[in-house]
Design an enzyme around this catalytic site. Structure first.
Site, short mmCIF file in Angstrom:
data_model
loop_
_atom_site.label_atom_id
_atom_site.label_comp_id
_atom_site.label_asym_id
_atom_site.label_seq_id
_atom_site.Cartn_x
_atom_site.Cartn_y
_atom_site.Cartn_z
N GLU A 50 0.86 -1.06 0.08
CA GLU A 50 0.04 0.00 0.09
C GLU A 50 0.93 1.09 0.07
OE1 GLU A 50 -3.01 0.58 3.13
OE2 GLU A 50 -3.93 -1.55 2.47
N ASP A 61 -5.82 8.96 9.44
CA ASP A 61 -4.40 8.70 9.54
C ASP A 61 -4.10 9.41 11.14
OD1 ASP A 61 -3.64 7.47 7.34
OD2 ASP A 61 -3.84 9.42 6.40
#
Length: 272
Positions: A50, A61
């Protein structure tokens, strides 16, 4: 392309093995380091990689990956640069699936059609757009399907079954189960809860299920591997890159990931 993801996951399942999917942010610690870093992770045992697209306003995040994005953005790394990374990686590796993970704004700024065409030409296999749920994929999903790029959706512990069923109609490659409530890098992984949710997800989806968010070491990776088709590790790997000299980032990250690979390979499941 989607087939590259499907072939890789099917081969691992036939071997009774769990896929290892590391996440790194393109441009961290530098753009020049990113391609060698990906190659080193593959050499260390990554099955799918990824590649994070740096973004200034992330939703999912945690602080570790936010800092990685900030370091990349400070070097003016953008979506076109990330696509160039994929294109350069493909010159040496035509087998390892690459999945981009990011947010919708950079794609729309580039132009959706231009992005999909460039991603296809660069050999990108899948796309996770954190802030683009299935209800808003009307424009993007048909383009991805035509290009052979898998739309990969996040499923959370709070996702109702009706939404899982909607995702099942569009999902390709695999789905990404977020193993806890919170952002990347959060703690308190509950393996029993993950197992219960995976059973629910599999009632609706036939594609493989990867699990991420909260997997921090060999022990937690093994615990998840007993139930998931893939283990996704991001924040802990990015932390390894962050906490040492940039010149040693590739070596350190690959060494750490190699330990996770060995731990996963100690968990053998019934082959399909």
């Amino acid at each position: 392309m989607t087939e590259r993801i499907e072939r890789r996951l099917a081969a691992l399942k036939a071997q009774g093995r769990t896929a290892l999917v590391p996440y790194v942010t393109a441009g961290d610690p530098s753009l020049a380091t990113t391609v060698p870093l990906i190659h080193a992770l593959v050499d260390a045992g990554a099955d799918i990689v990824e590649l994070g697209v740096p973004f200034s306003d992330p939703m999912a995040d945690g602080p570790v990956i936010q800092r990685a994005a900030e370091r990349a953005l400070a070097q003016h790394v953008g979506l076109r640069d990330v696509i160039d990374v994929a294109r350069e990686f493909r010159k040496r590796d035509d087998g390892t699936p690459l999945v981009l993970m990011g947010y919708l704004n950079p794609i729309e700024a580039m132009g959706t059609r231009a992005f999909v065409d460039a991603a296809r030409a660069a050999g990108i296999d899948g796309l996770i757009v954190v802030d683009c749920p299935p209800e808003e994929m009307d424009a993007l999903e048909p383009m991805l399907r035509e290009a052979g790029i898998a739309p990969i959706f996040l499923i959370a512990p709070t996702t109702p079954e009706a939404r899982i069923a909607a995702i099942a109609k569009l999902a390709r490659g695999f789905v990404y189960y977020v193993s806890l409530k919170g952002v990347t890098g959060a703690a308190h992984l509950d393996v029993g809860d993950v197992r219960t949710h995976l059973a629910t997800i599999r009632r609706h989806l036939s594609v493989p299920v990867g699990v991420g968010f909260g997997i921090r070491d060999a022990q937690s990776a093994q615990a998840i591997a007993a139930h998931a088709d893939a283990v996704v590790i991001g924040a802990r790997l990015v932390h390894e890159i962050e906490t040492g000299p940039p010149a040693q980032a590739v070596e350190r990250a690959a060494k750490w990931l190699g330990g996770i690979r060995r731990a996963l390979d100690a968990v053998r499941k019934d082959a399909a």
